[in-house]
Motif scaffolding. Sequence first.
Motif, PDB file in Angstrom:
ATOM      1  N   VAL A  35       0.869  -1.176   0.000  1.00 26.62           N
ATOM      2  CA  VAL A  35       0.000   0.000   0.000  1.00 26.62           C
ATOM      3  C   VAL A  35       0.902   1.221   0.000  1.00 26.62           C
ATOM      4  N   PRO A  36       0.400   2.354  -0.451  1.00 27.75           N
ATOM      5  CA  PRO A  36       1.208   3.572  -0.335  1.00 27.75           C
ATOM      6  C   PRO A  36       1.535   3.834   1.137  1.00 27.75           C
ATOM      7  N   ALA A  37       2.741   4.288   1.417  1.00 24.99           N
ATOM      8  CA  ALA A  37       3.187   4.495   2.796  1.00 24.99           C
ATOM      9  C   ALA A  37       2.235   5.392   3.576  1.00 24.99           C
ATOM     10  N   GLY A  38       1.613   6.355   2.920  1.00 21.98           N
ATOM     11  CA  GLY A  38       0.689   7.255   3.592  1.00 21.98           C
ATOM     12  C   GLY A  38      -0.589   6.581   4.066  1.00 21.98           C
ATOM     13  N   SER A  63      -1.419 -13.043  12.458  1.00 21.77           N
ATOM     14  CA  SER A  63      -0.784 -11.833  12.966  1.00 21.77           C
ATOM     15  C   SER A  63      -0.488 -10.928  11.790  1.00 21.77           C
ATOM     16  N   VAL A  64      -0.295  -9.650  12.074  1.00 20.30           N
ATOM     17  CA  VAL A  64      -0.045  -8.668  11.030  1.00 20.30           C
ATOM     18  C   VAL A  64       1.361  -8.126  11.207  1.00 20.30           C
ATOM     19  N   LEU A  65       2.146  -8.170  10.162  1.00 18.99           N
ATOM     20  CA  LEU A  65       3.495  -7.610  10.145  1.00 18.99           C
ATOM     21  C   LEU A  65       3.553  -6.556   9.047  1.00 18.99           C
ATOM     22  N   SER A  66       4.410  -5.566   9.221  1.00 14.49           N
ATOM     23  CA  SER A  66       4.563  -4.553   8.176  1.00 14.49           C
ATOM     24  C   SER A  66       6.010  -4.109   8.103  1.00 14.49           C
ATOM     25  N   GLY A  67       6.331  -3.473   7.014  1.00 14.30           N
ATOM     26  CA  GLY A  67       7.651  -2.897   6.809  1.00 14.30           C
ATOM     27  C   GLY A  67       7.511  -1.617   6.025  1.00 14.30           C
ATOM     28  N   THR A  68       8.393  -0.664   6.285  1.00 12.45           N
ATOM     29  CA  THR A  68       8.250   0.628   5.613  1.00 12.45           C
ATOM     30  C   THR A  68       9.452   1.028   4.771  1.00 12.45           C
ATOM     31  N   THR A  78      -4.365   0.926   7.007  1.00 12.03           N
ATOM     32  CA  THR A  78      -4.338  -0.449   6.529  1.00 12.03           C
ATOM     33  C   THR A  78      -4.013  -1.406   7.673  1.00 12.03           C
ATOM     34  N   LEU A  79      -3.052  -1.034   8.516  1.00 13.48           N
ATOM     35  CA  LEU A  79      -2.705  -1.891   9.656  1.00 13.48           C
ATOM     36  C   LEU A  79      -3.890  -2.056  10.596  1.00 13.48           C
ATOM     37  N   THR A  80      -4.611  -0.965  10.848  1.00  6.92           N
ATOM     38  CA  THR A  80      -5.791  -1.031  11.718  1.00  6.92           C
ATOM     39  C   THR A  80      -6.833  -1.971  11.120  1.00  6.92           C
ATOM     40  N   ALA A  81      -7.118  -1.808   9.843  1.00  9.39           N
ATOM     41  CA  ALA A  81      -8.118  -2.651   9.180  1.00  9.39           C
ATOM     42  C   ALA A  81      -7.682  -4.109   9.148  1.00  9.39           C
ATOM     43  N   ALA A  82      -6.408  -4.360   8.843  1.00 10.27           N
ATOM     44  CA  ALA A  82      -5.910  -5.730   8.785  1.00 10.27           C
ATOM     45  C   ALA A  82      -5.956  -6.382  10.162  1.00 10.27           C
TER      46      ALA A  82
END
Length: 179
Positions: free
Chosen positions: A6-9, A29-34, A14-18
């Motif tokens: 997803v766009p960084a902005g 579980s939800v993981l992310s990277g920027t 997106t994290l909240t929804a996921a």
Amino acid sequence: EVSFTVPAGELAETLTAAQEAVSELGAGSVLSGTNLAKVSAVGLGMKAAPGVAARMFRKLADAGINIQMITTSNIKVSVLVDRNLCEQALRAVHQGFQLDSATPAPELTVTKSKSAASSRASEQEHLAEVVSRLGSMEDIVVSEVDLDDGQARITVHNVQDRPGISAELFEAVAEAGVS
């Protein structure tokens, strides 16, 4: 696993929804990277030219750039790389396809017979229109849905996380004549 970009902005929303979706499912579980950037090779005829992905991945590996995620389509190969290396990755892929030259890589030029070209003229026109809009992927609105029920999935487990692994895998696939 389900992975997407997803766009960084839009990361926070997106994290909240996921996380809400995972909570409703009761598992996961939800993981992310920027610190990521997407580098894409785009062009008509990729489907008929085995080796496009392999060449891209080899050039990135030769530059010491590790691929974190891969997506492909008939007209595009995209990879996620470390954002700190994105300009180096872009240059490596650009030079790998000789786009800095008056004559791009000849072995990737696809030629078709007249009958094949005429039967696929409308498809090529449609793909050309889509490619012309790829500069800003977020602006693309779905204009057509296509079904291909002849697909298969390949998953390679337990590979090392180092530059060159994807190149080695896709070079073998290209040598087999598979796009």
